[in-house]
Each structure stands twice: as structure tokens, then as C-alpha cells.
Design a protein around this motif. Structure first.
Motif, PDB file in Angstrom:
ATOM      1  N   LEU A 108       0.838  -1.205   0.000  1.00 18.53           N
ATOM      2  CA  LEU A 108       0.000   0.000   0.000  1.00 18.53           C
ATOM      3  C   LEU A 108       0.866   1.245   0.000  1.00 18.53           C
ATOM      4  O   LEU A 108       1.849   1.328   0.739  1.00 18.53           O
ATOM      5  CB  LEU A 108      -0.919   0.002   1.220  1.00 18.53           C
ATOM      6  CG  LEU A 108      -1.900  -1.166   1.316  1.00 18.53           C
ATOM      7  CD1 LEU A 108      -2.707  -1.072   2.596  1.00 18.53           C
ATOM      8  CD2 LEU A 108      -2.824  -1.204   0.113  1.00 18.53           C
ATOM      9  N   LEU A 109       0.490   2.223  -0.814  1.00 21.42           N
ATOM     10  CA  LEU A 109       1.221   3.475  -0.913  1.00 21.42           C
ATOM     11  C   LEU A 109       0.282   4.646  -0.728  1.00 21.42           C
ATOM     12  O   LEU A 109      -0.933   4.528  -0.902  1.00 21.42           O
ATOM     13  CB  LEU A 109       1.896   3.607  -2.288  1.00 21.42           C
ATOM     14  CG  LEU A 109       2.963   2.592  -2.656  1.00 21.42           C
ATOM     15  CD1 LEU A 109       3.443   2.826  -4.069  1.00 21.42           C
ATOM     16  CD2 LEU A 109       4.118   2.655  -1.688  1.00 21.42           C
ATOM     17  N   MET A 110       0.866   5.781  -0.385  1.00 24.25           N
ATOM     18  CA  MET A 110       0.120   7.033  -0.275  1.00 24.25           C
ATOM     19  C   MET A 110       1.018   8.152  -0.781  1.00 24.25           C
ATOM     20  O   MET A 110       2.237   8.017  -0.833  1.00 24.25           O
ATOM     21  CB  MET A 110      -0.302   7.313   1.159  1.00 24.25           C
ATOM     22  CG  MET A 110       0.864   7.511   2.117  1.00 24.25           C
ATOM     23  SD  MET A 110       0.372   7.916   3.773  1.00 24.25           S
ATOM     24  CE  MET A 110       0.558   9.669   3.763  1.00 24.25           C
ATOM     25  N   VAL A 111       0.398   9.250  -1.182  1.00 20.97           N
ATOM     26  CA  VAL A 111       1.136  10.439  -1.583  1.00 20.97           C
ATOM     27  C   VAL A 111       1.011  11.434  -0.441  1.00 20.97           C
ATOM     28  O   VAL A 111      -0.107  11.718   0.010  1.00 20.97           O
ATOM     29  CB  VAL A 111       0.565  11.030  -2.888  1.00 20.97           C
ATOM     30  CG1 VAL A 111       1.289  12.305  -3.257  1.00 20.97           C
ATOM     31  CG2 VAL A 111       0.656  10.014  -4.009  1.00 20.97           C
ATOM     32  N   PRO A 112       2.134  11.953   0.087  1.00 21.92           N
ATOM     33  CA  PRO A 112       2.044  12.922   1.187  1.00 21.92           C
ATOM     34  C   PRO A 112       1.141  14.103   0.798  1.00 21.92           C
ATOM     35  O   PRO A 112       1.263  14.658  -0.272  1.00 21.92           O
ATOM     36  CB  PRO A 112       3.486  13.376   1.385  1.00 21.92           C
ATOM     37  CG  PRO A 112       4.317  12.244   0.867  1.00 21.92           C
ATOM     38  CD  PRO A 112       3.523  11.664  -0.270  1.00 21.92           C
ATOM     39  N   GLY A 113       0.215  14.422   1.683  1.00 26.13           N
ATOM     40  CA  GLY A 113      -0.748  15.490   1.426  1.00 26.13           C
ATOM     41  C   GLY A 113      -1.982  15.014   0.689  1.00 26.13           C
ATOM     42  O   GLY A 113      -2.914  15.775   0.474  1.00 26.13           O
ATOM     43  N   VAL A 132       4.888   7.060  -0.890  1.00 30.74           N
ATOM     44  CA  VAL A 132       5.563   6.399   0.228  1.00 30.74           C
ATOM     45  C   VAL A 132       4.653   5.303   0.780  1.00 30.74           C
ATOM     46  O   VAL A 132       3.434   5.362   0.621  1.00 30.74           O
ATOM     47  CB  VAL A 132       5.914   7.406   1.357  1.00 30.74           C
ATOM     48  CG1 VAL A 132       6.909   8.428   0.863  1.00 30.74           C
ATOM     49  CG2 VAL A 132       4.669   8.085   1.894  1.00 30.74           C
ATOM     50  N   PRO A 133       5.231   4.299   1.443  1.00 29.55           N
ATOM     51  CA  PRO A 133       4.392   3.258   2.051  1.00 29.55           C
ATOM     52  C   PRO A 133       3.455   3.846   3.108  1.00 29.55           C
ATOM     53  O   PRO A 133       3.788   4.799   3.801  1.00 29.55           O
ATOM     54  CB  PRO A 133       5.402   2.303   2.686  1.00 29.55           C
ATOM     55  CG  PRO A 133       6.672   2.546   1.944  1.00 29.55           C
ATOM     56  CD  PRO A 133       6.654   3.987   1.561  1.00 29.55           C
ATOM     57  N   GLU A 143      -7.467   8.963   8.461  1.00 29.45           N
ATOM     58  CA  GLU A 143      -7.145  10.189   7.740  1.00 29.45           C
ATOM     59  C   GLU A 143      -7.220  10.000   6.227  1.00 29.45           C
ATOM     60  O   GLU A 143      -7.474  10.938   5.491  1.00 29.45           O
ATOM     61  CB  GLU A 143      -5.738  10.669   8.123  1.00 29.45           C
ATOM     62  CG  GLU A 143      -5.585  11.003   9.587  1.00 29.45           C
ATOM     63  CD  GLU A 143      -4.133  11.241   9.960  1.00 29.45           C
ATOM     64  OE1 GLU A 143      -3.313  11.478   9.070  1.00 29.45           O
ATOM     65  OE2 GLU A 143      -3.834  11.189  11.158  1.00 29.45           O
ATOM     66  N   LEU A 144      -6.979   8.769   5.775  1.00 32.42           N
ATOM     67  CA  LEU A 144      -6.996   8.466   4.349  1.00 32.42           C
ATOM     68  C   LEU A 144      -8.123   7.506   4.030  1.00 32.42           C
ATOM     69  O   LEU A 144      -8.500   6.659   4.833  1.00 32.42           O
ATOM     70  CB  LEU A 144      -5.669   7.826   3.918  1.00 32.42           C
ATOM     71  CG  LEU A 144      -4.401   8.641   4.095  1.00 32.42           C
ATOM     72  CD1 LEU A 144      -3.196   7.800   3.718  1.00 32.42           C
ATOM     73  CD2 LEU A 144      -4.452   9.890   3.251  1.00 32.42           C
TER      74      LEU A 144
END
Length: 157
Positions: A108-113, A132-133, A143-144
């Protein structure tokens, strides 16, 4: 690769343009007839037979154009969504194309912000250096949200 819905939208647009043109012609004829008559009782037939129907056709044409353009935009969005979510995979010898999801990775990944978390092979984050992971604390905090394209689940990590 146009869908059948895209082909059915074009007649609505042509009908809208035809209604607008016919309404404009009727309004011009009505104006010309009214302007040539001195008395109001002789102007009324031109208003009743040309100007009022012409105005109604202009309104109908505008509504058809608005509907046709909205339907065309919706069809294009659906086509793009279909291209983004699925990829055709050729099946053995039947010649039929079978669709499979593009994103199947367990990482799983996310983009900061950002507001969503994705699978690592999701088209929205694949190849992005800033991805980032996902931290378990962020997932637990709510939050996501999950990406609607790759549809990750918390258990895949």
C-alpha cells in the motif's frame, strides 16, 4: 474505441442544432411579417404562427444541445474510467478479450498530502517518486480513504 453511447449522442446534438436553426428562421420570418404591417390585428398572425413557435424551437434546441453535450461528456468519462480500471487480456484460443483489474499488488502506498491510499501498482501512484508506504497509524486514524480505482483493503498490507 468509441462506445455505443457516444454514437447515440450525436443525433441529439444534430437535432438541437436543427431546432435552433429552424427557430431562428421562424423568428426572422415573424419579425419581417410584423414589421411590414401597420395594424396590430394584422401583426398577430405572424406572432402566433412564426415568432412564438420560433422562440419555442430555440429554447428546445438549447435544451437538446445542453443535454447532448452533458451526455457526451458523461460517455467520455465512462470510457476513460473503463480504460483506466481495466486492461484487456487475451484469452487462449477463443478470441474473446477478458478484462482484469490493473492493480493487484499487496503493498500500500500514499502520496504525502493526499487523501487516498493505493495499491503499489495503481495507475494513480505507479511511477511516482513521492509515493511512500502507508503507515498503519494513518490507516487506523482514518485520515486516508481507499482509492476507488484500485480498491485496496487494509488486510493487503
Amino acid at each position: 474505441m468509441r462506445t455505443a453511447r457516444l454514437r447515440t449522442v450525436h443525433p441529439v446534438l444534430w437535432a438541437g442544432w436543427a431546432a435552433l436553426a429552424a427557430g431562428a428562421v421562424l423568428c426572422v420570418i415573424g419579425w419581417y411579417g410584423v414589421s411590414g404591417e401597420r395594424y396590430a390585428e394584422r401583426q398577430l398572425p405572424y406572432l402566433a404562427s412564426c415568432t412564438i413557435p420560433g422562440a419555442a424551437l430555440i429554447v428546445a434546441g438549447a435544451v437538446l444541445l445542453a443535454h447532448g453535450r452533458g451526455a457526451l461528456a458523461a460517455a467520455r468519462v465512462e470510457e476513460l474510467y473503463g480504460l483506466l480500471v481495466t486492461e484487456p487480456v487475451e484469452e487462449g484460443g477463443s478470441g474473446q478479450a477478458v478484462t482484469s483489474p490493473l492493480a493487484v499488488s499487496g503493498e500500500l502506498l500514499m502520496v504525502p498530502g493526499g487523501t487516498l491510499w493505493h495499491r503499489a501498482d495503481c495507475p494513480l501512484v505507479a511511477g511516482k517518486a513521492e509515493a511512500v508506504p502507508v503507515d498503519a497509524k494513518v490507516l487506523a486514524g482514518g485520515e486516508l480513504g481507499p482509492c476507488p480505482i484500485c480498491e485496496p483493503s487494509e488486510e493487503t498490507d
